[in-house]
Design a protein around this motif. Structure first.
Motif, PDB file in Angstrom:
ATOM      1  N   UNK A  36       0.800  -1.220   0.000  1.00 22.49           N
ATOM      2  CA  UNK A  36       0.000   0.000   0.000  1.00 22.49           C
ATOM      3  C   UNK A  36       0.843   1.286   0.000  1.00 22.49           C
ATOM      4  N   UNK A  37       2.168   1.139  -0.026  1.00 23.75           N
ATOM      5  CA  UNK A  37       3.025   2.324  -0.046  1.00 23.75           C
ATOM      6  C   UNK A  37       2.984   2.998  -1.409  1.00 23.75           C
ATOM      7  N   UNK A  38       3.130   4.303  -1.395  1.00 24.07           N
ATOM      8  CA  UNK A  38       3.164   5.070  -2.642  1.00 24.07           C
ATOM      9  C   UNK A  38       4.544   4.920  -3.278  1.00 24.07           C
ATOM     10  N   UNK A  39       4.653   5.228  -4.580  1.00 27.89           N
ATOM     11  CA  UNK A  39       5.968   5.176  -5.236  1.00 27.89           C
ATOM     12  C   UNK A  39       7.019   6.048  -4.522  1.00 27.89           C
ATOM     13  N   UNK A  40       6.612   7.203  -4.020  1.00 22.05           N
ATOM     14  CA  UNK A  40       7.561   8.080  -3.312  1.00 22.05           C
ATOM     15  C   UNK A  40       8.045   7.427  -2.018  1.00 22.05           C
ATOM     16  N   UNK A  41       7.131   6.768  -1.302  1.00 22.85           N
ATOM     17  CA  UNK A  41       7.521   6.088  -0.060  1.00 22.85           C
ATOM     18  C   UNK A  41       8.450   4.914  -0.356  1.00 22.85           C
ATOM     19  N   UNK A  42       8.151   4.180  -1.424  1.00 23.85           N
ATOM     20  CA  UNK A  42       9.026   3.066  -1.804  1.00 23.85           C
ATOM     21  C   UNK A  42      10.418   3.569  -2.169  1.00 23.85           C
ATOM     22  N   UNK A  43      10.466   4.690  -2.872  1.00 25.89           N
ATOM     23  CA  UNK A  43      11.756   5.276  -3.234  1.00 25.89           C
ATOM     24  C   UNK A  43      12.543   5.662  -1.981  1.00 25.89           C
ATOM     25  N   UNK A  44      11.858   6.183  -0.977  1.00 24.44           N
ATOM     26  CA  UNK A  44      12.509   6.565   0.277  1.00 24.44           C
ATOM     27  C   UNK A  44      13.188   5.377   0.966  1.00 24.44           C
ATOM     28  N   UNK A  45      12.592   4.203   0.857  1.00 21.55           N
ATOM     29  CA  UNK A  45      13.183   3.025   1.519  1.00 21.55           C
ATOM     30  C   UNK A  45      14.040   2.200   0.572  1.00 21.55           C
ATOM     31  N   UNK A  46      14.171   2.660  -0.680  1.00 23.39           N
ATOM     32  CA  UNK A  46      15.057   2.005  -1.633  1.00 23.39           C
ATOM     33  C   UNK A  46      14.504   0.721  -2.215  1.00 23.39           C
ATOM     34  N   UNK A  47      13.200   0.656  -2.390  1.00 26.13           N
ATOM     35  CA  UNK A  47      12.559  -0.530  -2.949  1.00 26.13           C
ATOM     36  C   UNK A  47      11.782  -0.109  -4.188  1.00 26.13           C
ATOM     37  N   UNK A  48      11.958  -0.858  -5.267  1.00 24.77           N
ATOM     38  CA  UNK A  48      11.191  -0.539  -6.475  1.00 24.77           C
ATOM     39  C   UNK A  48       9.769  -1.059  -6.325  1.00 24.77           C
ATOM     40  N   UNK A  49       8.896  -0.539  -7.154  1.00 21.12           N
ATOM     41  CA  UNK A  49       7.506  -0.972  -7.098  1.00 21.12           C
ATOM     42  C   UNK A  49       7.392  -2.449  -7.481  1.00 21.12           C
ATOM     43  N   UNK A  50       8.207  -2.884  -8.421  1.00 21.68           N
ATOM     44  CA  UNK A  50       8.215  -4.288  -8.826  1.00 21.68           C
ATOM     45  C   UNK A  50       8.625  -5.184  -7.665  1.00 21.68           C
ATOM     46  N   UNK A  51       9.675  -4.790  -6.945  1.00 19.73           N
ATOM     47  CA  UNK A  51      10.123  -5.571  -5.788  1.00 19.73           C
ATOM     48  C   UNK A  51       9.055  -5.613  -4.704  1.00 19.73           C
ATOM     49  N   UNK A  52       8.400  -4.494  -4.478  1.00 18.31           N
ATOM     50  CA  UNK A  52       7.357  -4.435  -3.452  1.00 18.31           C
ATOM     51  C   UNK A  52       6.187  -5.340  -3.805  1.00 18.31           C
ATOM     52  N   UNK A  53       5.774  -5.320  -5.050  1.00 15.81           N
ATOM     53  CA  UNK A  53       4.669  -6.172  -5.485  1.00 15.81           C
ATOM     54  C   UNK A  53       5.050  -7.644  -5.359  1.00 15.81           C
TER      55      UNK A  53
END
Length: 69
Positions: A36-53
């Motif tokens: 449920x994190x936004x792309x900006x939040x994922x960028x802050x923690x160094x995780x791509x959207x693909x990795x998060x999914x």
């Protein structure tokens, strides 16, 4: 009383099982939160959207290796 505590009284789960179930429930929540994190939040923690999914879709029993120790 929690659902787990109630079930444990009837099924006979011990403390070790409670820790394991709690770990898996926490992991499930963390993965749900990650999805449920936004792309900006994922960028802050160094995780791509693909990795998060990919991580969010892993089954609950597919826990990190360090949990097996």
């Amino acid at each position: 009383m929690t659902l787990f505590a109630t079930l444990s009284r009837f099924v006979g789960f011990g403390p070790a099982a409670k820790i394991s179930v709690t770990r898996y429930l926490n992991l499930s929540k963390q993965r749900r939160d990650l999805s449920q994190l936004t792309p900006a939040q994922l960028e802050d923690i160094g995780v791509s959207q693909t990795e998060a999914i990919r991580e969010a879709k892993r089954p609950i029993w597919d826990a990190p290796n360090f949990w097996c120790n």
